[in-house]
Write a protein that holds these residues in place. Sequence first.
Motif, short mmCIF file in Angstrom:
data_model
loop_
_atom_site.label_atom_id
_atom_site.label_comp_id
_atom_site.label_asym_id
_atom_site.label_seq_id
_atom_site.Cartn_x
_atom_site.Cartn_y
_atom_site.Cartn_z
N TYR A 184 1.09 -1.27 0.06
CA TYR A 184 0.01 -0.11 -0.01
C TYR A 184 0.95 1.16 0.03
CZ TYR A 184 -4.71 -1.92 0.48
OH TYR A 184 -5.90 -2.46 0.16
N THR A 185 2.01 1.25 0.52
CA THR A 185 3.04 2.48 0.60
C THR A 185 3.33 2.66 -0.76
OG1 THR A 185 3.60 1.78 2.78
CG2 THR A 185 5.09 3.28 1.58
N PHE A 186 3.88 1.46 -1.54
CA PHE A 186 4.21 1.75 -2.93
C PHE A 186 3.05 2.22 -3.81
CE2 PHE A 186 7.54 -1.31 -1.33
CZ PHE A 186 8.64 -0.76 -1.87
N ALA A 187 2.10 1.74 -3.37
CA ALA A 187 0.84 1.91 -4.33
C ALA A 187 0.72 3.70 -4.49
CB ALA A 187 -0.44 1.31 -3.65
N VAL A 188 0.88 3.99 -3.42
CA VAL A 188 0.83 5.84 -3.60
C VAL A 188 1.75 6.52 -4.52
CG1 VAL A 188 1.26 7.96 -2.49
CG2 VAL A 188 -0.12 6.18 -1.17
N ALA A 189 2.97 5.84 -4.69
CA ALA A 189 4.00 6.16 -5.73
C ALA A 189 3.65 5.83 -7.13
CB ALA A 189 5.58 5.77 -5.31
N LEU A 190 2.95 4.46 -7.05
CA LEU A 190 2.56 3.79 -8.45
C LEU A 190 1.57 4.56 -8.84
CD1 LEU A 190 3.24 0.18 -7.81
CD2 LEU A 190 4.52 1.61 -9.27
N PHE A 191 0.33 4.96 -8.35
CA PHE A 191 -0.79 5.48 -8.72
C PHE A 191 -1.42 7.00 -8.37
CE2 PHE A 191 -1.12 0.83 -8.03
CZ PHE A 191 -1.13 0.19 -9.24
N GLY A 192 -0.60 7.45 -7.44
CA GLY A 192 -0.98 8.61 -7.01
C GLY A 192 -1.98 8.37 -5.90
N GLY A 193 -1.90 9.51 -4.72
CA GLY A 193 -2.54 9.43 -3.52
C GLY A 193 -4.02 9.41 -3.71
N ARG A 194 -4.66 10.10 -4.59
CA ARG A 194 -6.13 10.15 -4.61
C ARG A 194 -6.47 8.83 -5.49
NH1 ARG A 194 -8.73 10.88 -9.41
NH2 ARG A 194 -10.96 11.23 -9.57
N ASN A 195 -6.00 8.40 -6.48
CA ASN A 195 -6.31 7.39 -6.98
C ASN A 195 -6.23 6.02 -6.11
OD1 ASN A 195 -6.59 9.14 -9.38
ND2 ASN A 195 -4.57 8.16 -10.40
N TRP A 196 -5.12 5.76 -5.54
CA TRP A 196 -5.41 4.96 -4.49
C TRP A 196 -6.11 4.87 -3.41
CZ3 TRP A 196 -4.13 0.11 -5.45
CH2 TRP A 196 -4.08 -0.86 -4.33
N THR A 197 -6.48 6.10 -2.97
CA THR A 197 -7.62 6.30 -2.02
C THR A 197 -8.87 5.67 -2.52
OG1 THR A 197 -6.61 8.17 -1.00
CG2 THR A 197 -8.88 7.63 -0.61
N ILE A 198 -9.22 5.90 -3.77
CA ILE A 198 -10.39 5.45 -4.56
C ILE A 198 -10.40 3.93 -4.45
CG2 ILE A 198 -11.85 5.40 -6.51
CD1 ILE A 198 -10.60 8.36 -7.18
N VAL A 199 -9.32 3.32 -4.91
CA VAL A 199 -9.18 1.75 -5.18
C VAL A 199 -9.23 1.05 -3.60
CG1 VAL A 199 -7.53 0.02 -5.78
CG2 VAL A 199 -7.91 2.19 -7.28
N SER A 200 -8.36 1.86 -2.89
CA SER A 200 -8.30 1.24 -1.56
C SER A 200 -9.71 1.08 -0.78
CB SER A 200 -7.31 1.56 -0.64
OG SER A 200 -7.56 2.96 -0.52
N ALA A 201 -10.29 2.15 -0.87
CA ALA A 201 -11.64 2.14 -0.40
C ALA A 201 -12.59 1.17 -0.98
CB ALA A 201 -12.27 3.45 -0.21
N GLY A 202 -12.77 1.03 -2.03
CA GLY A 202 -13.54 0.24 -2.81
C GLY A 202 -13.13 -1.26 -2.56
N LEU A 203 -12.08 -1.61 -2.06
CA LEU A 203 -11.35 -2.90 -2.21
C LEU A 203 -12.10 -3.50 -0.66
CD1 LEU A 203 -7.65 -3.09 -3.06
CD2 LEU A 203 -9.77 -4.46 -4.04
N LEU A 204 -12.39 -2.32 0.28
CA LEU A 204 -13.02 -2.89 1.60
C LEU A 204 -14.70 -3.57 1.26
CD1 LEU A 204 -12.30 0.58 3.38
CD2 LEU A 204 -11.26 -1.85 3.56
N LEU A 205 -14.91 -3.34 0.19
CA LEU A 205 -16.26 -4.30 -0.08
C LEU A 205 -16.06 -5.64 0.06
CD1 LEU A 205 -17.83 -1.99 -2.90
CD2 LEU A 205 -18.94 -2.24 -0.76
N VAL A 206 -14.93 -6.05 -0.52
CA VAL A 206 -14.84 -7.66 -0.59
C VAL A 206 -15.06 -8.19 1.00
CG1 VAL A 206 -12.93 -9.23 -1.21
CG2 VAL A 206 -13.07 -7.35 -2.44
#
Length: 460
Positions: A93-115
């Motif tokens: 998740y730390t690497f994800a911010v650098a890979l995708f951008g903070g906002r973009n990863w916030t959207i993805v990581s929040a959505g993953l909580l549905l699983v």
Amino acid sequence: MTAPSTSPAAGRGGRWIDEWDPEDETFWRETGEEIANRNLFFSVLSEHIGFSIWTLWSVLVLFMGPEYGLTPADKFLLTSMVTLVGAVVRVPYTFAVALFGGRNWTIVSAGLLLVPSVAAFVVMEPGTSFSTFLLVGMLAGIGGGNFASSMTNINAFFPLRKKGWALGLNAGGGNIGVPVIQLVALAIIGASGGPRVLLGIYIPLIVVAATLGALYMDNLSKVKNDTGAAIDAAKDAHTWIMSFLYVGTFGSFIGYSFAFGQVLQNQFGRTPLQAAYLTFIGPLLGSLIRPVGGWLADRYGGARITLWNFVAMAAATGVVVLASVQKSLPLFTVAFVALFVLTGLGNGSTYKMIPGIFQAKAVAMGLRGEAAAAHGRRLSGASMGLIGAVGALGGVAINLAFRQSFLSYGSGTGAFVAFLAFYAVCFAVTWAVYLRRPVGAAERDEAASEVNPQLSYAEV
């Protein structure tokens, strides 16, 4: 600098900010502060729900009576594995911010909580096997990763002089997801509702958090494409020293959050409803005081606050041991809640130390001004995820220690004695690395002190 563009730029979709210099006071006053605070607010919201889902099973086990066929050891093992997954996923998740951008990863990581939320909704009933509960519980661990990406992202938005408060607020707002889900569970248990009612409340909230992140957050171009920063941070000894100290603060907070209700049930014979009336108090106060820990660290130095906080944590643990031996529930509860408060205070002070340490190292390397600030932001942001991951492993150790203590002695007393010894070691490490003055340091002048950067760590 203009406001962040919401149109695609340089082949990238979404909201991107290409120029960001929070250390420039004019820029910060006129432009930066408003943007940073907006991102902080919605980051807190997403991280808050992430913490709630991560600690979901600390609540669900309270609903799981004899009809579920689980022993106390089974429940401690279940919560230990949830904590373990939450710790491990903090690294990617730390690497994800650098890979995708903070906002973009916030959207993805929040959505993953549905699983994990939907999966728990499906299996939460008597007759489900322990292995199924274990697997579904481990899915909830992804909620623990939101902290790492959120802290890495928010660290880049704020100037060094504001980091203690901002990071404390960000983390505290996330941590408070623990007592909030416990309070919601208390209301549901009190109304004779089932665990699926709790899950039915949180599933739509996850969708709301992801949507608001998409609408109102921003990506910083300077943070993207710098995965090498995590490698550099991993090579620095201070990353691992601070990880050890964070085991003592945050590891204690999250471990106790998972275990408190079970200790009350198994050691003091509390019913699920009686336990729920008490379990939220410690995490609530520990979360609320975390920004205060950051503020105190801004004012007096994180190392000093952290040092004396470990002294207080050891003292509170000693009282917990006494109460456990005497089987005094009132004294046990008061001391345990005090321990929660101190873990929150230490969470804020330790995280403030991280950017200060790397800033001090940058200055010792000869960097000045924005160059030093940029170097410090780069390494501190990357190290935060690693430190958060290792720190969360403390929660695993705490739940396993409680499991073994109950198996061996029928109470949590043995585990608390081990925790007390660990806090003593944390005190010694903090003093030796960040506050011990070398022989003759008092006679050195300010210029000479720059030769030995250890002297500046007392101010971090």
